[in-house]
Design an enzyme around this catalytic site. Structure first.
Site, PDB file in Angstrom:
ATOM      1  NE  ARG A   1      37.787  55.485  44.394  1.00 25.11           N
ATOM      2  CZ  ARG A   1      38.159  54.520  45.294  1.00 25.11           C
ATOM      3  NH1 ARG A   1      37.650  53.195  44.441  1.00 25.11           N
ATOM      4  NH2 ARG A   1      38.504  54.692  46.254  1.00 25.11           N
ATOM      5  CB  THR A   2      40.574  58.397  38.653  1.00 27.00           C
ATOM      6  OG1 THR A   2      39.277  58.051  38.719  1.00 27.00           O
ATOM      7  CG2 THR A   2      39.961  58.366  36.865  1.00 27.00           C
TER       8      THR A   2
ATOM      9  CE  LYS B   1      62.617  72.061  39.523  1.00 30.98           C
ATOM     10  NZ  LYS B   1      62.576  71.391  38.386  1.00 30.98           N
TER      11      LYS B   1
ATOM     12  NE  ARG C   1      41.294  62.965  39.152  1.00 36.39           N
ATOM     13  CZ  ARG C   1      40.618  62.087  40.329  1.00 36.39           C
ATOM     14  NH1 ARG C   1      40.772  61.883  41.334  1.00 36.39           N
ATOM     15  NH2 ARG C   1      39.833  61.724  39.549  1.00 36.39           N
TER      16      ARG C   1
ATOM     17  CG  HIS D   1      35.658  62.261  37.147  1.00 37.88           C
ATOM     18  ND1 HIS D   1      35.909  61.550  35.776  1.00 37.88           N
ATOM     19  CD2 HIS D   1      35.621  61.777  37.836  1.00 37.88           C
ATOM     20  CE1 HIS D   1      36.968  60.715  37.049  1.00 37.88           C
ATOM     21  NE2 HIS D   1      37.230  60.848  38.226  1.00 37.88           N
TER      22      HIS D   1
END
Lengths: 331, 331, 331
Positions: free
Chosen positions: C75-76, C106, C128, C156
């Site tokens: 959703r975000t 890596k 995120r 958030h």
């Protein structure tokens, strides 16, 4: 109008299905289309080939698509994206493997995901899912049209539409066509969806060619019986090849548990190779939904009857046509 | 025209390679570019820096790119996407890990995937693949230009182009440049591609600095010999640092099986740190294709000779230039 | 201007935080917003609902977003993409799981990745990340605004903004609101961010309802104490439900190690079900950041007080508002 049509929306007929109601021009099930719809679809898909080759257009300017894929896909996802972009629309959000990387991993139901995505204002949601019935469930909760891009082992209606569009283009007619469906028939959703759609036409004859461990399901055979489609079953493509207009070859669905050796000729003969080519009619064609592994020999590719890459391109035109039919007001 | 040029297409020279034929302005191999091409590329890439900083333009309006990546990538994929979008084009379809999530998982060959994708009408396909020769194979079957975005352990031609563009911008010339290539030389495709490209210029001198377990391959050294490039091999960057214009540092390719400890000084000295900075010429530069792990100390970042983030930005301008050269008619 | 505002940029107030400096209108931490900012945000988010429903606009034409996601999200990520596209902007590059598929695999640091991506010229980076402090680190190295789309278990902020926007729309006021935060409080970043933001308002009363093994952290409780927010703790939602304007339910964060059974009533009562509905005030609402598993019964969905899908849609309007505030000059 047939008695079992629930309603008509923007030119799409919605047939009566027992699982859910449709309030939108959803593409859910190959059984939902009637001949009037198919005729319109063929005309628009033919136009779309021209549009695609001339370059992009602005028909779907400001329209957005969500691609919600719970199973991997290259060609279906890419062709829907290409169709949207060629018509001037945009992909708002795409997830390649919703099962692993999205909130489904946290336990969210499909219906919740659909309701949330609808709140973000897409114009259409294209769904691929591993479970039968997922598209119906999505449609029940969606405020925008759902297009089934393959669900479970049962339905792949847009593949069926591009497949019969290919038959029409290549063979010239669908009524009266003789087609062999070959390979892993119990697990392939394309052969099931195609059978449903071919049942709408007159005089179609189907040869199902598979090992005994993977024969076409009884539900499809009963459906064909009700729709007066003649079909036979065989384990040897060599017997069938001389008589058909179309050989529709399919891949062994190892990801659905299928496994049989094409080299074990005690099971039968299911590979399209030079021997089969020599048996086929001169104007017959070979189709395959792709991806292919070893069920069609590479040496077949250069034969003009090998229609599978042309068939893949028809997938673009077919999906452009569906998007036009769903997302623009009927002229 | 050099005798070994196969043909010229939209200003791109295609050199004779033994593996395949090219009918399109594909970017396959760092050896394919001649000096005339490189000169044009440098001019356009310089222009592109201005275009990128002014904002987007419409040069590639309605052009579409497919990004087919069989190996993970951040910067190559992102910079090609940015280049396309800055020029007004679009990404039609991108897959981050085709090996896992696409039809390759079902056993499809690269050539089939390419033929299908071409049917969807992209203008260019950007390919990253784990196998040497994948770009050549793709080009043989593609109806649109292929850009090699890194294949196997051998080729990364667009990285090589941005690297020599960086040398030109930062050092002022490529002829006569003295460059140390440092680190995991047997597995790094950037140092191989760069060596091929530097072999086109005059008076270049290369110091290969690596542990004995990861020396530059003999094929590259033979190529350099044929092209009259002087090179030496060493295990100690401290001996080399004072004499070179460019230190080109590379990462240990653990995903290709390499593993040696930079702290084990019995193997040599391969880390760019304060000690190396103090030895370097005042107008020399440090390059790195990135990502970096620990082979350049963080304290080096603030030194004006640290060119690696500027080099990454040049990747955008270089890829914009290539897209312009491939996708627009030559003025 | 409050004494602890570091600076103001394009209408966004940046408060003094101890960890890093901000030179851009970054959205990093729910504590950074003052009431003047919030008032402007509410007005613009309200406007954006109208813009979203009318169709796309061209406000962010030629603006590009990078979505750098080290953790999965539906959703975000989708709502930021939708917000950008609805405003006429573009997604330049998105990675669904940077941890697995990008150069992070890596060994690249976040700061290097950010510096490289900035060189490709995006207008904003949405991040995120699984680690606390990642957004602050990104902001320190970025030349374009960073939007924190969820970091670690702490922050958030865009979820907090959409949540209080939802309270304002649904309840009519934020000052004086009585809210129960329910569930896995020690690991949920939304309840922490919301607490920080509610601390800006007057007369807010919070009931924290959780099992003893997952109570709200002392740092948040101390923050609330400093900001004169009354709060109580409980293990039984049935005692709290009759008195509150908002029940803010949350999911058990199994991916962060939480695990307790909602059926074990010796721990308390934390599920929103018919019993809770019957206890709630008639004009109270139920919120949930979603995805939901079993912490709200399906039968609650049809109750008009179930605000969580409307809340999800507010996420679109809130993110459109933030993008407008960050990316367009203040009128």
């Amino acid at each position: 109008m047939c008695p079992n049509v629930l309603f008509q929306f923007k030119g799409v007929m919605f047939m009566e299905l027992d699982k859910c109601l449709y309030g939108l021009p959803n593409i859910i099930d190959a059984r939902q289309f009637d001949l009037e719809f198919l005729d319109r679809f063929f005309k628009i898909a033919t136009d779309m080939e021209g549009v695609a080759k001339q370059g992009n257009c602005d028909l779907l300017h400001r329209k957005t698509m969500v691609q919600l894929f719970y199973e991997e896909s290259t060609r279906t996802r890419a062709s829907f994206a290409a169709a949207m972009i060629k018509l001037g629309g945009q992909i708002m959000f795409a997830t390649e493997n919703a099962k692993l990387f999205s909130s489904a991993a946290k336990g969210e139901t499909l219906s919740d995901t659909i309701r949330v995505l609808c709140g973000y204002g897409p114009d259409v949601i294209v769904l691929r899912h591993n479970e039968d019935g997922a598209a119906e469930e999505a449609a029940m909760f969606s405020s925008v049209p759902i297009i089934n891009a393959g669900t479970g082992k049962n339905q792949h209606p847009t593949q069926a539409l591009l497949d019969i569009f290919t038959i029409l283009k290549e063979v010239g007619h669908i009524d009266g066509v003789k087609i062999a469906m070959v390979g892993d028939l119990s697990n392939g959703r394309t052969v099931r969806s195609n059978s449903y759609l071919l049942g709408k036409f007159k005089g179609v004859e189907i040869d199902f060619v598979s090992p005994k461990c993977s024969m076409m399901g009884n539900d499809v055979k009963e459906y064909l019986g009700r729709h007066c489609v003649k079909f036979q079953e065989s384990t040897d493509l060599r017997e069938v090849a001389p008589h058909v207009d179309v050989i529709y070859q399919t891949r062994t669905q190892k990801e659905r548990g299928s496994d049989f050796s094409r080299d074990d000729h005690s099971l039968g003969y299911f590979t399209v190779d030079k021997e089969i080519l020599d048996l086929m009619k001169k104007d017959a064609i070979i189709m395959h939904p792709l991806p292919r592994v070893d069920e069609i020999d590479k040496e077949v590719d250069s034969d003009p009857r090998a229609a599978y890459f042309r068939q893949a391109s028809n997938g673009l035109y077919a999906r452009m046509a569906l998007l036009k039919m769903i997302l623009t007001p009927r002229a």
